[in-house]
Every structure is written in structure tokens, then in C-alpha cells.
Design a protein around this motif. Structure first.
Motif, PDB file in Angstrom:
ATOM      1  N   SER A 143     -17.197   3.892   2.454  1.00 35.80           N
ATOM      2  CA  SER A 143     -17.272   2.497   2.015  1.00 35.80           C
ATOM      3  C   SER A 143     -18.709   2.105   1.703  1.00 35.80           C
TER       4      SER A 143
ATOM      5  N   VAL B 164     -10.353  10.093   0.256  1.00 30.51           N
ATOM      6  CA  VAL B 164     -10.896   9.102   1.187  1.00 30.51           C
ATOM      7  C   VAL B 164     -12.407   9.234   1.130  1.00 30.51           C
TER       8      VAL B 164
ATOM      9  N   GLU C 273      -7.595   6.523  -4.762  1.00 27.23           N
ATOM     10  CA  GLU C 273      -7.940   6.060  -3.423  1.00 27.23           C
ATOM     11  C   GLU C 273      -7.551   4.597  -3.293  1.00 27.23           C
TER      12      GLU C 273
ATOM     13  N   MET D 112     -14.158   0.927  -6.190  1.00 30.15           N
ATOM     14  CA  MET D 112     -13.659   2.181  -5.640  1.00 30.15           C
ATOM     15  C   MET D 112     -14.136   3.385  -6.451  1.00 30.15           C
TER      16      MET D 112
ATOM     17  N   GLY E  62      -8.278   1.281  -0.950  1.00 32.84           N
ATOM     18  CA  GLY E  62      -9.220   0.766   0.040  1.00 32.84           C
ATOM     19  C   GLY E  62      -9.680  -0.628  -0.321  1.00 32.84           C
ATOM     20  N   ARG E  63     -10.760  -1.046   0.312  1.00 31.28           N
ATOM     21  CA  ARG E  63     -11.288  -2.392   0.093  1.00 31.28           C
ATOM     22  C   ARG E  63     -12.597  -2.336  -0.687  1.00 31.28           C
TER      23      ARG E  63
ATOM     24  N   GLU F 203       0.832  -1.204   0.000  1.00 32.13           N
ATOM     25  CA  GLU F 203       0.000   0.000   0.000  1.00 32.13           C
ATOM     26  C   GLU F 203       0.868   1.257   0.000  1.00 32.13           C
TER      27      GLU F 203
END
Length: 805
Positions: A518, A515, A576, A553, A578-579, A499
Motif C-alpha cells: 500500500s 497483492v 488486485e 492500484m 484494495g484501497r 469484493e
């Protein structure tokens, strides 16, 4: 939670200044988000007397006033207010003062040829009320020349405190005063215990049918009330909390809620029919709430209704039909205990929020129903007059008593701060805890009973937290951890290291990290669903707009892009990490580490040194993806460019990068125009997703040292080839074939020219390829180079390529 200093001082006897209170609030865990003083906005406004008023020589609706400011000679002021006259005492804004309602700075100015040295102000101009029919009229004995804020007692700082969800007791001013008193900043004043016996039986029956949704319903009728305006002091306090005064009855219920954290409601008895009951709503039943919106209810929701209709969405908002108006003469007061979970689900289902809901969800003090009703009754009788009936108490709130076994030594062993037992006892007692000392088998401990207003107290650690925060978190000594002997091992996991590498790479390429949530709206998640998978939907979403876990994302980044465009950004480069949340084998949750990026607008950002504007295209996205994959350690030279990027992308301007036919490392391309329209993004938009979890681990990655770099001994050799290839052949396929012709010698290959035109047959194109040959132990001979060239030509021929003459 907002409140003024004077409001706090009604419940806390203290000599502390606003600054000292602000510091103490932060120290005891009640974070101060802001503090402002309304008097500061009124600097430059003075009490002034109009000496003379004469018609303006060049304007019918203006007057020329001479105004005594209490200092020096009178000033000339031009005024258009109809009530301006000689002898009036009002508020004068002097040159340099800023009008609170519009931010205008006053200056000396000529108005129709007459110089004006300020402005006589209305209440609306000073943000004191909506009154603007004329200028403010003060009593004749108001001291001329006095600062108006001081004269009107507006020098009253307002605190804005962020209350965490575990502290429902501090959703009222009294609870905050209790904490400050425990911290030694003053003495807490007791709550009034006066009980109104009532002079007649309550004429409106109340009942509970839904015992799960409503445990207790207390009420009484007050008849003969006058619902005018509330007192100035109450209006001032409501305004300091951000509330708009409405009428005396409504303001009183809001004041009790903000003071004691106890929501209540007042019904116009004239609009009620029969028994008022707390029950479940019937499917399809509806109510028009006080916000003038109509809500359709279902049988999972608790309501307050009479024999004819629903009047209240329990604990959230009252109905418009039975709300109090200026004609209300008899009111039914409701003070109830509702189930927080039921109420929260109802609020989310209806997408309806209110101050009452925010308090019920956190947990209302179940022992404060009767006191709350009596306080409410007393204020109504004092302000609105009338006569109170006997109180009705239907049902009973649950017993909040919760006893925790506690040992005082835990403060030091668990909290890291030694506190004497007598100090702990004093702090807990001041916070409302009851303490009993228990002796068992020669040892003693405390049995601490949590107060009814503290539903967050569960175990000994919570008691330690109370002592520590009141004593002072800053008093805990910082103690460094012991360092282990030897060389420290890396603490970052391989995933964390990955990451960090890709984040640095994306930022170094000029992109800004975003950011985003989610959670997504359902329609956005469906647009980017992978292989038709049904996205994960939350059972208890915060709102309908945050209902589904993101399968990609890109939706969050596209929403951020739209916001940036709306604010005038001409070139947007966002990424970004992330998951994504997908459904794994057997329907289990599967989280995938992903980097998403969006490029929109002018790729050159239109600086003075740049040429004309140019939009981003799919190749820009591909370049970013390959650079980031290279930083992540992916074998970029072995990747295959294939289609099927997904329905969200433009079918002719998108592709995937794969390591083999099945392992997709990234998808990129121009966004489909319909998707761009869905997200309100203007112009061409390119996007990409890099699936970091799909990148194969590098051999030897378990070690944290790199192999020593050994440069080649001999110089590389470059050779150029020009091939005639079918027009439909992808350049990447040709490069892959060339690289595979002699893997031991060819270290790189690139396309450096494409040509169509004279000398190139119809339906074909010329691609020029440069290859890099790296000799090993010995230099290449002419025979070696000829053999390699023949292999390159033969490998290209398998794709239909011929060496151009």
C-alpha cells in the motif's frame, strides 16, 4: 537470528537433540524458519593421506597422487595444488560428493589421459574460508578415512529463528537459552560476574551532552592489544550466524552482541583526539561509516565524536576513520544506552541498517551495560592480550523496574488453560520475573516485577501470555462457539460480497490476483495522483521506497509486471483489489475500494494452437472492465464512454466509463509510453481501474434472496439497421441513442459491422446495428414494428445518422 547448537549449549545445559530443541522453539513462540547442518554439505569428504606425488606426464602444473583413504587400495587423484606432496594429510572428495562452493558433483574422470578418482580440496572449495592457495593441510596424526565433518567438529546444526519485534531479549543466544530453560529443556548457565578492576586510570575522557539521545555511556581503554585473527571457535560461531569474521577485536564485539544482545563498539585510540562525547550532530556534519559510504547528518541525530570529528552514528554504525585495524594497539570500548526512537528516526533518514540498530530499536537491556562491558573486556584480554584501565560510567540508564498487579486465576479465565499457582511461579521465576504476594482486604494477589530485558511487559495479559506460551499453546482446548437458534444470517457485508464477486469474475477471466504494498515511492505516487492531489506521505516510513500511500492500484501492479517480464513471462494478466488513499473533504483521509488490472505481452500466450502473437490493446481492457462491472451489478448498458482517463494513459487510446457525466466507474486504456518506461515495462501495456465504491447499490439489495426468475412468454424479435454516420461519431453514442428510442420494447442493441469504402461517402462510415425487441402481453403487429423502427431512425438522426439505402 541464527545460532549453532554448540553455541546454545554454552549457555544451556541440556541433553536435548537438535530436533527436540527445534520443536520446543516453535512451541514457545520462537518460530523456527529453518535448521540445517553444515556436516550434511560435506558428506563424501574424507581425511586422506597422500602416499606419492609424481609429475603428470602431459601437464606441467598437475601432479598424479596416490591417496590412502583408509579403505582398500589407494586411489589415483590428479591435483594442481602447489602444496600437494607425499606425506600430506588433507581432505579428499570422493566420486558422488558435491562441492559446497559451486554445487559440482564429482565423478571419475580422465584428466589429460590420467584417470582421477576424486579431488583434494581447498578450504574455499568446502566453503570453510577464502583460503585457496593450496589444498587443506591437516595434522599428520589426523585419522585417515574419518569423515571430515566429524573430524573437524562441523557436525553442529544451525537454527534460524524469527524474532518478533516485541522480544528484544531473544536477539541474543542467551535470551533464547533462558526461554528454553524455562520450558524445561535444560538448565540456564549463569552469566559471568567477574569485574576487571583495571590497573590504570582511563586515559580517554568520555562525556554525554545529548542526554535525550544517550542516557548512559560506559567505557574503558585496553592498551597493548594484538588485533590478529579471532579463535577458530569464535569464527565458526560467527559464520553460523551469517557473519563474516574480520579481526579479533571486531569479531569479539559482534560475538558479544549476538550472544547477549548487547551492541558495543571499539575505537582505535590512536585515531581519537580529546574527549569522546555523545552529542547531537551539527547540521551538515558528515561521517564515512564502516560500510565505506559517506553520510551527511543533521542536528536531530545522536553521534559519538571527539574534539576533531564524528566517529560513530550512535547505535547504528561506527566510522571508518577510527575503526580497528591490524595496527591497532590501544582501544576504547563503548557500551551505551541510546534512545530507540531517536535511533530509529536516524536510521530511516539515512537509509542505514545494521545489526546494532535492529537491537537498539527493539530495546536493549538497560541493566546490562556494566556486565556487557566486563564480558567484552574479558574476551579481549583473553584473545588479544593487553591491559585494561579502570571503567568509566557516565550517566545512568533509566530504571526498567515495572510492577504488574496480577492474579493467578487470570491464566484460566483469560488464557483458557488451568495452571497451578506453583507452576506459574516456577515459569515466571525461570524467565526472570520477581514475584511478591500481597494481601489486601482479605484477598491476595501477586506483584510481578518484569525483568529489565523485557520492555514488552505492560499488564496482566502479558503475564498470562508468558505462562501460557511456556506451558504450551497446544494445550489449550479448542471450544466451539455456541450456535444461535434459527437460520443463520449472512455474515458478509455488502462490500465483502461485492469484493468476492469481482474477485471470482476477474479470476474466471484468466487473470492472476496480486497483492502489492500500500506504500509507494514518491515519484510513482505522483505519476498516478488523481486531479493533482498531493499523495499522503508517511511521517515514519519504513524506507524511502515505501514513503507514500498509494493513490492508485496501478503502480504496484506495474512493478509486479516488470518483475514478471524480467523472469521471462510472455503474457501477463494481473489484478488486485484494495484501497486507494486519497484526501477527502477538509483534508481528511478517504479510502476507496478499487480493482486494478494490468495486461501486458502477448494476449494469446503463444500456445501451439494459437496464431501469431498479438499485443493487448485498449479494447481488451474495456472488455475486462465491462465484464467485471457486470459481475459487480453495475448497469453496463447505461454506461457512457468519455475521455479524460488521466495523464498516466495514452491520450488517444484511453477513456472512462461513467454513469452520468460525473460518476466515474472506471478508467482504462493503453498506458502512456513514458509511464511504461518509468516502470521498466516492455511493450504495449494496457491497464484499468474500477472504482467499486462508485457502483450504485442495486434496489432490494438489503435482502439476501433473489426475486424469482420469470422468463418472457413471447419470443423476441430482431431488427437490423445500417446507418451512415460521421466518421468521428463514437459507436457507443449511436447505441445509446438507439436503446433510448423505445425503452419499453428495446432490450438490447449491438454493433455487428463497420464499413468504409465503395458506396460510403468520404468522411462517413457505415455502422450496422442489431436491436432486440421483446413483446409483452401480445405479439408485435407490423404497425408496431414500423412505429418502433421510425423512432429508432429518428433518434439516430439527432446524431447526424441517416438510414443507408
Amino acid at each position: 537470528m541464527k545460532f549453532s547448537l554448540s553455541w546454545l549449549q554454552d549457555h544451556l545445559e541440556t541433553e536435548a537433540t537438535a530436533t527436540e530443541i527445534a520443536a520446543k522453539l516453535n512451541a514457545i513462540g520462537l518460530e523456527l524458519e529453518g535448521m540445517d547442518n553444515p556436516a550434511e554439505a560435506l558428506a563424501g569428504f574424507r581425511v586422506a593421506r597422500v602416499l606419492t606425488a609424481a609429475k603428470h606426464p602431459d601437464a606441467d602444473k598437475l601432479q598424479v597422487l596416490t591417496v590412502d583413504t583408509g579403505e582398500g587400495d589407494p586411489l589415483t587423484v590428479v591435483c594442481g595444488a602447489p602444496n600437494a606432496r607425499a606425506g600430506l594429510v588433507g581432505v579428499l572428495g570422493l566420486p558422488g560428493a558435491v562441492v559446497p562452493s559451486n554445487g559440482m558433483e564429482m565423478r571419475k574422470a580422465a584428466i589429460r589421459g590420467v584417470e582421477s578418482n576424486g579431488m583434494m580440496c581447498s578450504a574455499r572449495e568446502l566453503d570453510l574460508s577464502d583460503e585457496h592457495e593450496g589444498i587443506i593441510e591437516l595434522p599428520e596424526d589426523a585419522p585417515v578415512g574419518t569423515d571430515y565433518a566429524a573430524y573437524a567438529d562441523l557436525d553442529d546444526p544451525v537454527f534460524d529463528v524469527a524474532i518478533t519485534p516485541n522480544r528484544p531479549d531473544c536477539m541474543g543466544v542467551y535470551g533464547i537459552a533462558r526461554d528454553l530453560a524455562a520450558a524445561g529443556l535444560g538448565t540456564l548457565k549463569p552469566v559471568s560476574e567477574h569485574v576487571h578492576t583495571g590497573s590504570f586510570a582511563c586515559p580517554v575522557p568520555i562525556a554525554i551532552e545529548d542526554r535525550e539521545g544517550c542516557q548512559a555511556f560506559y567505557g574503558r581503554v585496553i592498551r597493548g592489544v594484538t588485533n590478529g585473527t579471532s579463535p577458530d571457535w569464535m569464527q565458526a560461531r560467527l559464520k553460523s550466524a551469517g557473519q563474516r569474521p574480520i579481526s579479533a577485536l571486531v569479531d569479539i564485539t559482534n560475538y558479544v552482541m549476538l550472544t547477549y544482545g548487547r551492541p558495543s563498539h571499539a575505537y582505535d585510540v590512536a585515531q581519537l583526539s580529546g574527549t569522546v562525547t555523545a552529542r547531537r550532530a551539527k547540521a551538515g556534519e558528515g561521517v564515512t561509516a564502516l560500510n565505506e559510504k559517506h553520510y551527511v547528518l543533521d542536528d536531530s541525530m545522536t553521534v559519538i565524536a571527539d574534539d576533531a570529528q564524528v566517529h560513530d552514528i550512535a547505535g547504528i554504525m561506527g566510522g571508518e576513520h577510527s575503526g580497528c585495524s591490524e595496527t591497532t594497539s590501544d582501544v576504547l570500548l563503548e557500551v551505551a544506552a541510546f534512545d530507540p526512537v531517536r535511533l530509529a528516526k536516524t536510521g530511516r533518514a539515512l537509509n542505514l541498517t545494521s545489526d546494532a540498530r535492529s537491537r537498539f530499536e527493539r530495546g536493549i537491556d538497560p541493566a546490562f551495560l556494566a556486565p556487557g562491558l566486563e564480558i567484552l573486556t574479558g574476551l579481549i584480554l583473553d584473545i588479544c592480550g593487553g591491559e585494561a584501565s579502570e571503567a568509566l560510567h557516565v550517566g545512568a540508564p533509566h530504571d526498567p523496574a515495572h510492577i504488574v498487579r496480577y492474579e493467578p486465576k487470570l491464566v484460566e479465565t483469560l488464557g483458557g488453560l488451568p495452571v497451578k499457582e506453583e507452576d506459574q511461579r516456577h515459569i515466571l521465576t525461570a524467565l526472570g520475573f520477581e514475584i511478591a504476594t500481597i494481601s489486601e482486604n482479605g484477598q491476595t494477589h501477586w506483584a510481578v516485577t518484569a525483568p529489565s530485558w523485557r520492555p514488552d511487559i505492560d499488564g496482566p495479559a502479558d503475564i498470562v501470555e508468558e505462562v501460557i506460551r511456556i506451558k504450551g499453546l497446544d494445550a489449550i482446548t479448542s471450544v466451539p462457539l455456541d450456535r444461535a437458534d434459527g437460520v443463520a444470517q449472512p455474515t458478509a457485508t455488502p462490500v465483502q460480497a461485492l469484493e468476492r464477486r469481482v474477485r471470482r469474475s476477474a479470476a474466471a477471466r484468466g487473470m492472476h490476483e496480486a497483492v502489492t504494498w500500500s506504500f509507494l515511492p514518491a515519484d510513482q505516487a505522483a505519476t498516478f495522483a488523481i486531479d493533482g492531489q498531493e499523495p499522503w506521505a508517511l511521517a515514519n516510513p519504513i524506507s524511502e521506497d515505501l514513503k507514500v500511500m498509494r493513490p492508485s492500484m496501478l503502480p504496484g501492479l506495474l512493478s509486479a509486471t516488470a518483475r514478471n517480464q524480467a523472469r521471462g513471462a510472455s503474457s501477463i494478466r494481473l489484478f488486485e483489489i484494495g484501497r486507494r488513499y486519497l484526501r477527502g473533504p477538509g483534508g481528511a483521509s478517504d479510502e476507496k475500494l478499487t480493482l486494478g488490472l494490468v495486461l501486458a505481452g502477448d494476449k494469446h500466450a503463444r500456445g501451439w494452437q494459437q496464431g501469431k502473437a498479438a499485443d493487448f490493446d485498449a479494447f481488451d481492457a474495456k472488455a475486462e472492465v465491462e465484464a467485471i462491472l457486470s459481475a459487480a451489478g453495475a448497469p453496463v448498458e447505461k454506461l457512457m464512454v468519455m475521455g479524460e482517463a488521466g495523464d498516466a494513459f495514452h491520450p488517444g487510446q484511453s477513456a472512462t466509463l461513467r454513469l452520468g457525466p460525473k460518476n466515474v466507474l472506471a478508467r482504462f486504456g493503453t498506458l502512456h509510453p513514458l509511464v511504461a518506461k518509468q516502470f521498466d515495462v516492455d511493450g504495449a501495456v494496457v491497464a484499468a481501474e474500477i472504482y467499486l465504491d462508485a457502483i450504485p447499490a442495486r434496489k432490494g439489495a438489503a435482502g439476501f434472496t433473489r426475486a424469482a426468475y420469470v422468463p418472457p412468454v413471447l419470443q423476441p424479435v430482431m431488427r437490423d439497421f445500417a446507418f451512415l454516420v460521421p466518421d468521428a461519431l463514437a459507436a457507443g453514442d449511436l447505441l445509446k441513442a438507439v436503446r433510448g428510442a423505445e425503452k419499453n420494447a428495446i432490450t438490447d442493441a449491438r454493433i455487428f459491422d463497420e464499413f468504409k469504402g465503395a458506396g460510403v461517402p468520404e468522411g462517413q462510415k457505415s455502422l450496422a446495428v442489431e436491436i432486440v425487441l421483446q413483446p409483452g402481453d401480445a405479439s408485435f403487429t407490423e404497425k408496431d414494428l414500423t412505429a418502433i423502427s421510425e423512432k429508432v431512425v429518428a433518434s439516430a438522426a439527432k446524431l447526424g445518422a441517416t438510414l443507408r439505402g
